[in-house]
Design an enzyme around this catalytic site. Structure first.
Site, PDB file in Angstrom:
ATOM      1  N   GLU A   1       0.826  -1.200   0.000  1.00  0.00           N
ATOM      2  CA  GLU A   1       0.000   0.000   0.000  1.00  0.00           C
ATOM      3  C   GLU A   1       0.859   1.249   0.000  1.00  0.00           C
ATOM      4  OE1 GLU A   1      -3.525  -1.857   2.720  1.00  0.00           O
ATOM      5  OE2 GLU A   1      -2.519  -0.028   3.336  1.00  0.00           O
TER       6      GLU A   1
ATOM      7  N   CYS B   1       3.154   8.490   1.050  1.00  0.00           N
ATOM      8  CA  CYS B   1       3.393   7.605   2.191  1.00  0.00           C
ATOM      9  C   CYS B   1       3.753   6.238   1.613  1.00  0.00           C
ATOM     10  CB  CYS B   1       2.129   7.532   3.047  1.00  0.00           C
ATOM     11  SG  CYS B   1       2.258   6.345   4.393  1.00  0.00           S
TER      12      CYS B   1
ATOM     13  N   CYS C   1      -2.617   1.926   7.852  1.00  0.00           N
ATOM     14  CA  CYS C   1      -1.673   0.962   7.288  1.00  0.00           C
ATOM     15  C   CYS C   1      -2.249  -0.439   7.192  1.00  0.00           C
ATOM     16  CB  CYS C   1      -0.451   0.821   8.192  1.00  0.00           C
ATOM     17  SG  CYS C   1       0.212   2.356   8.698  1.00  0.00           S
TER      18      CYS C   1
ATOM     19  N   CYS D   1       2.824  -4.772  16.280  1.00  0.00           N
ATOM     20  CA  CYS D   1       2.176  -3.763  17.126  1.00  0.00           C
ATOM     21  C   CYS D   1       0.668  -4.009  17.183  1.00  0.00           C
ATOM     22  CB  CYS D   1       2.464  -2.360  16.605  1.00  0.00           C
ATOM     23  SG  CYS D   1       4.219  -2.035  16.493  1.00  0.00           S
TER      24      CYS D   1
ATOM     25  N   CYS E   1      -1.911  -2.204  14.675  1.00  0.00           N
ATOM     26  CA  CYS E   1      -1.559  -2.116  13.267  1.00  0.00           C
ATOM     27  C   CYS E   1      -1.971  -3.356  12.488  1.00  0.00           C
ATOM     28  CB  CYS E   1      -0.055  -1.924  13.175  1.00  0.00           C
ATOM     29  SG  CYS E   1       0.552  -1.802  11.507  1.00  0.00           S
TER      30      CYS E   1
ATOM     31  N   CYS F   1       4.994  -7.001   8.192  1.00  0.00           N
ATOM     32  CA  CYS F   1       5.910  -6.457   9.196  1.00  0.00           C
ATOM     33  C   CYS F   1       6.002  -7.475  10.317  1.00  0.00           C
ATOM     34  CB  CYS F   1       5.360  -5.141   9.748  1.00  0.00           C
ATOM     35  SG  CYS F   1       6.483  -4.354  10.929  1.00  0.00           S
TER      36      CYS F   1
END
Ligand code: SAH
Ligand code: SF4
Length: 356
Positions: free
Chosen positions: A94, A107, A335, A118, A121, A114
Site C-alpha cells: 500500500e 506515504c 496501514c 504492534c 496495526c 511487518c
C-alpha cells in the site's frame, strides 16, 4: 532471470560499473539513469536514445518493470488517494498520495507485512512477508505519479513495514530519491517512522542525513508499551528516549513522537502527564493520532473530548502538539487495511480504478 539486479535498484555509480563491465561506453550509464530515475521509465524499450542492440543487451542483464496499480481509492474530498500496488512477484503493498497546501506527499511501504506485531496495526497481522528493495520503494512514487499526474514533493515512510528492519535498502532508497540524476527530493522533505529499533537509530544518526525521525511511541511507560509495541521489550524507553535525544542533537532535527490515542487504553490525563514527564528535555514535536480502528484488533478511537484534553496537557507542559488530520478515514487509509481487505476479497475494499 533470477539473480539479475533490477535496474531501478542501482545508483549511477553502480550503473557505470555494470555498464562499462559489459563493454559499453560509460556515458550510456548516465542515459540509463536519466530514463530510470529522472523520467521513471519502466522498460528499456522506452529508452529511445539508446540503439536497439544496447537496449537488448541491457534487457538480458537487468530486470526491468514497474509497480502496477491493482486497486485505488480516492477520498471523498479528492485529497487522498490510496493505492494497492502490485510487485513483480505477485505481492502487493500500500502507498498513499496526499495533497497538502505545498504539494503532494507520498506515504510509502518499506516491507510486505511487518514482523513487529504492534497491537494497533494491520500490517503486522500476518508477520513479515519480505523486504522491499530500494527500487521498489522508488517504484511506488513513480507508479503514483504516473497514475495521478501529480508530482511528489515530500515522503513519509509510514506505510507497511518497519524501515529500520530493512535498514540497508532504506538507506539506499534515501540516497536514490535524493540524487540529482533522480527525483532530487531533499532529505528535509523526508520523514522516517520507526517503532524504535535503537541500534539502527544510532546508525542512521551517524549518517547525518537531514531526514526527520518519527518514533511510534503510543505509550508513556514500559508496561503499557510492551503490550502495544512489543519491540519495546528489546529496546525499552530508557534506551529509546536517549537515542531519540541523541538523534535530535546530532542532526539538529526535531524528533516527532507519534502517539495513537486508543479509547481507555492510553488516553487518560494521567497518561498525558506521564508522557510530558518522560519527554522532558528532548527537542521534539508530538503528533497525536486518533487510532484508526482495526476490526481484527478490537481497539477503539478516543473520544474527541479526550483528544482535546490530552493535547492541552502536553501544550501546557510546553510541547508543540498536532493532531493528525484524519486523512482518508473513509478509504481505510490506516496501514495495511486496504491490502488485507483486497486479499480477503472483501468487496468494500475492492473498488476498482477511479472509484471515489
Ligand atoms: N513501522 C513504522 C512505520 C510504519 S507504521 C512505525 O511503526 O513507525 C506508521 C505509523 O502508523 C506508526 O506510528 C504506527 O504506529 C501507526 N499506525 C499503525 N496502525 C495504526 C492505526 N490503526 N491507527 C493509527 N495509527 C496507526
Ligand atoms: Fe510494523 Fe509499524 Fe505496524 Fe508496528 S506499527 S506492526 S512496526 S508497520
Amino acid at each position: 532471470m533470477a539473480g539479475l539486479p533490477h535496474i531501478r535498484d542501482l545508483t549511477l555509480a553502480e550503473l557505470e560499473r555494470e555498464i562499462t563491465a559489459m563493454g559499453l561506453p560509460k556515458y550510456r550509464a548516465a542515459q540509463v539513469a536519466d530514463w530510470v530515475h529522472k523520467k521513471g521509465a519502466t522498460s528499456f524499450a522506452e529508452m529511445t536514445n539508446l540503439p536497439q542492440e544496447v537496449r537488448e543487451k541491457l534487457a538480458r542483464a537487468f530486470h526491468q518493470g514497474g509497480l502496477t496499480v491493482w486497486d485505488k481509492k480516492v477520498s471523498r474530498d479528492g485529497s487522498t488517494i490510496k493505492y494497492l500496488l502490485g510487485l513483480a512477484d505477485g505481492q502487493a503493498v500500500e502507498s498513499v498520495l496526499m495533497q497538502y497546501r505545498y504539494g503532494h506527499s507520498a506515504c510509502l511501504s518499506t516491507q510486505v507485512g511487518c514482523r513487529m506485531g504492534c497491537r494497533i496495526c494491520a500490517s503486522g497481522l500476518e508477520g513479515l512477508v519480505r523486504n522491499l528493495s530500494p527500487g521498489e520503494m522508488l517504484g511506488q512514487i513513480w507508479a503514483m505519479q504516473r497514475d495521478s499526474g501529480r508530482r511528489v514533493r515530500s515522503i513519509v515512510l509510514m506505510g507497511s513495514g518497519e524501515p529500520l528492519d530493512n535498514y540497508e535498502a532504506t538507506v539506499k532508497f534515501l540516497e536514490l530519491v535524493n540524487a540529482r540524476y533522480g527525483l532530487n527530493i531533499g532529505h528535509r522533505h523526508i520523514t522516517l517512522s520507526t517503532s524504535g529499533i535503537v541500534p539502527r537509530i544510532y546508525d542512521l544518526m551517524r549518517l547525518r542525513l537531514a531526514i526527520t525521525l518519527a518514533v511510534s511511541l503510543h505509550a508513556p511507560n514500559n508496561e503499557l508499551r510492551d503490550r502495544l509495541v512489543p519491540v519495546n521489550k528489546a529496546y525499552p524507553l530508557e534506551e529509546l528516549l536517549p537515542a531519540c535525544s541523541a538523534y535530535a542533537e546530532t542532526t539538529g532535527r526535531r524528533v516527532s513522537f507519534e502517539y495513537a490515542l486508543i479509547h481507555n487504553v492510553n488516553d487518560t490525563r494521567e497518561h498525558a502527564g506521564e508522557l510530558a514527564r518522560i519527554l522532558a528535555g528532548i527537542h521534539c514535536h508530538i503528533n497525536l493520532i486518533p487510532v484508526n480502528p482495526v476490526p481484527e484488533r478490537g481497539m477503539g478511537r478516543s473520544r474527541p473530548g479526550n483528544v482535546r484534553l490530552f493535547k492541552e496537557i502536553l501544550e501546557r507542559a510546553g510541547y508543540p502538539v498536532t493532531v493528525r488530520r484524519e486523512l482518508g478515514l473513509d478509504i481505510n487509509a490506516a496501514c495495511g487495511q486496504l491490502r488485507r481487505r483486497v486479499l480477503a476479497g472483501d468487496q468494500n475494499g475492492r473498488n476498482r480504478r477511479g472509484v471515489s
